[in-house]
Design an enzyme around this catalytic site. Structure first.
Site, PDB file in Angstrom:
ATOM      1  N   GLY A  13       0.585  -7.946  -1.193  1.00  0.00           N
ATOM      2  CA  GLY A  13       1.231  -7.905  -2.506  1.00  0.00           C
ATOM      3  C   GLY A  13       2.055  -6.634  -2.635  1.00  0.00           C
ATOM      4  O   GLY A  13       2.203  -6.078  -3.718  1.00  0.00           O
ATOM      5  N   GLY A  16       4.994  -6.151  -5.298  1.00  0.00           N
ATOM      6  CA  GLY A  16       4.750  -6.218  -6.733  1.00  0.00           C
ATOM      7  C   GLY A  16       4.891  -4.870  -7.427  1.00  0.00           C
ATOM      8  O   GLY A  16       5.202  -3.860  -6.781  1.00  0.00           O
ATOM      9  N   GLN A  17       4.629  -4.875  -8.728  1.00  0.00           N
ATOM     10  CA  GLN A  17       4.820  -3.650  -9.534  1.00  0.00           C
ATOM     11  C   GLN A  17       4.003  -2.487  -8.987  1.00  0.00           C
ATOM     12  O   GLN A  17       4.502  -1.390  -8.808  1.00  0.00           O
ATOM     13  CB  GLN A  17       4.419  -3.927 -10.993  1.00  0.00           C
ATOM     14  CG  GLN A  17       4.702  -2.754 -11.916  1.00  0.00           C
ATOM     15  CD  GLN A  17       3.900  -2.795 -13.212  1.00  0.00           C
ATOM     16  OE1 GLN A  17       2.958  -3.564 -13.357  1.00  0.00           O
ATOM     17  NE2 GLN A  17       4.297  -1.962 -14.158  1.00  0.00           N
ATOM     18  N   LEU A  18       2.745  -2.737  -8.702  1.00  0.00           N
ATOM     19  CA  LEU A  18       1.874  -1.690  -8.188  1.00  0.00           C
ATOM     20  C   LEU A  18       2.051  -1.522  -6.670  1.00  0.00           C
ATOM     21  O   LEU A  18       2.085  -0.402  -6.158  1.00  0.00           O
ATOM     22  CB  LEU A  18       0.420  -2.048  -8.513  1.00  0.00           C
ATOM     23  CG  LEU A  18      -0.657  -1.110  -8.013  1.00  0.00           C
ATOM     24  CD1 LEU A  18      -0.523   0.270  -8.655  1.00  0.00           C
ATOM     25  CD2 LEU A  18      -2.035  -1.697  -8.319  1.00  0.00           C
ATOM     26  N   ASP A  39       3.809  -9.273   1.968  1.00  0.00           N
ATOM     27  CA  ASP A  39       4.025  -9.989   0.707  1.00  0.00           C
ATOM     28  C   ASP A  39       4.472 -11.405   1.034  1.00  0.00           C
ATOM     29  O   ASP A  39       4.946 -11.687   2.142  1.00  0.00           O
ATOM     30  CB  ASP A  39       5.085  -9.279  -0.151  1.00  0.00           C
ATOM     31  CG  ASP A  39       4.941  -9.629  -1.623  1.00  0.00           C
ATOM     32  OD1 ASP A  39       4.468  -8.774  -2.393  1.00  0.00           O
ATOM     33  OD2 ASP A  39       5.276 -10.767  -2.017  1.00  0.00           O
ATOM     34  N   ARG A  41       6.959 -12.880  -0.175  1.00  0.00           N
ATOM     35  CA  ARG A  41       8.416 -12.905   0.019  1.00  0.00           C
ATOM     36  C   ARG A  41       8.899 -11.494   0.345  1.00  0.00           C
ATOM     37  O   ARG A  41       8.208 -10.518   0.040  1.00  0.00           O
ATOM     38  CB  ARG A  41       9.136 -13.469  -1.195  1.00  0.00           C
ATOM     39  CG  ARG A  41       8.895 -12.742  -2.484  1.00  0.00           C
ATOM     40  CD  ARG A  41       9.525 -13.488  -3.658  1.00  0.00           C
ATOM     41  NE  ARG A  41       8.679 -14.563  -4.116  1.00  0.00           N
ATOM     42  CZ  ARG A  41       7.710 -14.416  -5.025  1.00  0.00           C
ATOM     43  NH1 ARG A  41       7.487 -13.240  -5.566  1.00  0.00           N
ATOM     44  NH2 ARG A  41       6.954 -15.441  -5.403  1.00  0.00           N
ATOM     45  N   ASP A  58       1.332 -15.125   3.051  1.00  0.00           N
ATOM     46  CA  ASP A  58       0.787 -15.810   1.887  1.00  0.00           C
ATOM     47  C   ASP A  58      -0.730 -15.703   2.025  1.00  0.00           C
ATOM     48  O   ASP A  58      -1.320 -16.262   2.956  1.00  0.00           O
ATOM     49  CB  ASP A  58       1.227 -17.275   1.904  1.00  0.00           C
ATOM     50  CG  ASP A  58       0.627 -18.058   0.747  1.00  0.00           C
ATOM     51  OD1 ASP A  58      -0.190 -17.489  -0.013  1.00  0.00           O
ATOM     52  OD2 ASP A  58       0.968 -19.250   0.607  1.00  0.00           O
ATOM     53  N   TYR A 148      -6.500 -15.508 -16.270  1.00  0.00           N
ATOM     54  CA  TYR A 148      -6.433 -14.235 -15.533  1.00  0.00           C
ATOM     55  C   TYR A 148      -7.720 -13.436 -15.715  1.00  0.00           C
ATOM     56  O   TYR A 148      -8.312 -12.944 -14.755  1.00  0.00           O
ATOM     57  CB  TYR A 148      -5.224 -13.462 -16.056  1.00  0.00           C
ATOM     58  CG  TYR A 148      -5.003 -12.103 -15.463  1.00  0.00           C
ATOM     59  CD1 TYR A 148      -4.634 -11.958 -14.137  1.00  0.00           C
ATOM     60  CD2 TYR A 148      -5.129 -10.961 -16.251  1.00  0.00           C
ATOM     61  CE1 TYR A 148      -4.400 -10.698 -13.604  1.00  0.00           C
ATOM     62  CE2 TYR A 148      -4.896  -9.701 -15.730  1.00  0.00           C
ATOM     63  CZ  TYR A 148      -4.531  -9.573 -14.406  1.00  0.00           C
ATOM     64  OH  TYR A 148      -4.297  -8.332 -13.882  1.00  0.00           O
ATOM     65  N   LYS A 152     -10.524 -12.397 -12.974  1.00  0.00           N
ATOM     66  CA  LYS A 152     -10.821 -10.992 -12.670  1.00  0.00           C
ATOM     67  C   LYS A 152     -12.305 -10.701 -12.856  1.00  0.00           C
ATOM     68  O   LYS A 152     -12.903  -9.974 -12.051  1.00  0.00           O
ATOM     69  CB  LYS A 152      -9.967 -10.056 -13.539  1.00  0.00           C
ATOM     70  CG  LYS A 152      -8.495  -9.989 -13.115  1.00  0.00           C
ATOM     71  CD  LYS A 152      -8.335  -9.349 -11.749  1.00  0.00           C
ATOM     72  CE  LYS A 152      -6.892  -9.273 -11.292  1.00  0.00           C
ATOM     73  NZ  LYS A 152      -6.737  -8.817  -9.899  1.00  0.00           N
TER      74      LYS A 152
HETATM   75  N1  SER Z   1      -1.048  -5.781 -17.292  1.00  0.00           N
HETATM   76  C1  SER Z   1      -1.756  -7.004 -17.075  1.00  0.00           C
HETATM   77  C2  SER Z   1      -1.221  -8.109 -17.872  1.00  0.00           C
HETATM   78  O1  SER Z   1      -0.657  -7.841 -18.904  1.00  0.00           O
HETATM   79  C3  SER Z   1      -3.194  -6.817 -17.415  1.00  0.00           C
HETATM   80  O2  SER Z   1      -3.891  -6.400 -16.309  1.00  0.00           O
HETATM   81  O3  SER Z   1      -1.381  -9.235 -17.514  1.00  0.00           O
END
Ligand code: SER
Length: 323
Positions: A13, A16-18, A39, A41, A58, A148, A152
């Site tokens: 990943g 991604g943002q992180l 990643d 892509r 993937d 989500y 988690k």
């Molecule tokens: N920043 C995430 C979201 O908004 C929460 O972990 O889905």
């Protein structure tokens, strides 16, 4: 565990943002060739692909995951690939599949191939409408009501199980909303707090999808990177929580971030048009008690709202200037 030349890190990943920021940070610390970015892509920023090894992967393809892991023999794996809150609500089956099966694939392959340490992010989304909203404790009523959040919370319990059952050294943080200038989030409920800065530097107004008094826990990216690496570098005996640590830095509302931006951009205007993400935000904590992270491995954030705003606006303005 000190970072040594023999460490090889796989980041799943990485686009991604992180992932983008962690890849950069880890390559600085461990040497670019020792940090494999992967990643589903090719990342938009060429640097992630060009500054060190990159693999298309993937995480739902277990054979391919094992192939990459056999090739590079990582000692540490950062598994960051997931659908975030708003996107997973729209696509619950795939959200559950990616978030859960992806985690199982990584945990199983890590046990089988002898990975020394695994990082997996959790989130404030593990809490729900029955959770105490202010200063939410580490141990409390959870009852998440988003796909989500359910994924988690289940993932946290599985990480703890793999630690106890297989001795896998897996570590996790419950991130608040993450805000950075290098990368854009995708599909989260806390994303407004990134978008709003981009509009402010572009000289535009912002239509906010959350109501003006919606408080959520948030964190500036340098603090998130520091927390992640401090956790991963702490001696194993200091990691007392093997599900996931509460992690806090600041808590603010759209009204407050607007005021913080207006210190620099006095005529910046925000309008409010709450959508389905409001319900998600209302089910999450407003602020977090992260005393266990502070006690166990010395967590302390550096950025509050105004300090973050000063830094975000500075960097975003620099990015707008022609090179
Ligand atoms: N920043 C995430 C979201 O908004 C929460 O972990 O889905």
């Amino acid at each position: 565990m000190q970072s040594t030349p023999s460490d090889t890190i796989l980041i799943i990943g990485a686009g991604g943002q992180l992932g983008l920021e962690l890849t950069h940070e880890l390559r600085q610390r461990y040497g670019a060739s020792n940090v494999v970015a992967a990643d589903v892509r090719a990342p938009k920023d060429a640097a992630t692909q060009e500054s060190g090894p990159f693999e298309l992967l993937d995480v739902l393809d277990k054979n391919r995951l094992e192939e990459v892991m056999r090739q590079y023999k990582p000692t540490q794996v950062y598994h960051l690939a997931a659908l975030l809150s708003a996107t997973a609500e729209k696509n619950p089956t795939f959200g559950w599949q990616l978030n859960m099966d992806g985690l199982f694939h990584v945990l199983d392959a890590s046990v089988d191939l002898g990975v020394q340490r695994v990082y997996w992010p959790s989130s404030i989304a593990v809490f729900g409408p029955d959770t105490p909203r202010e200063n939410t404790p580490q141990l409390t009523v959870m009852n998440p009501n988003t796909v989500y959040g359910i994924s988690k919370l289940a993932g946290e319990q599985w990480c703890e199980w793999y630690f106890k059952k297989h001795g896998l050294d897996v570590r996790s943080l419950r991130y608040p909303g993450l805000i950075g200038y290098k990368s854009l989030p995708g599909g989260g409920t806390t994303d407004y707090a990134v978008d709003i800065y981009h509009k402010a530097v572009a000289g535009q107004g912002y239509e906010c999808f959350l109501a003006e008094d919606t408080y959520l826990p948030m964190m500036y990216m340098p603090d998130a990177l520091k927390a992640t690496l401090d956790l991963m570098h702490a001696p194993a005996e200091q990691i007392q929580i093997r599900s996931s640590y509460n992690l806090g830095a600041m808590s603010f509302s759209p009204r407050e971030i607007t005021a913080s931006i207006q210190r620099h951009v006095p005529d910046f205007q925000v309008t409010y048009q709450p959508d389905s993400r409001q319900q998600i935000a209302d089910s999450w904590p407003a602020s977090i008690d992260d005393s266990r992270a502070r006690q166990d491995w010395g967590w302390q954030p550096d950025f509050d709202l105004d300090k973050m705003t000063d830094d975000m606006l500075l960097h975003l303005k620099q990015q707008l200037q022609p090179a």
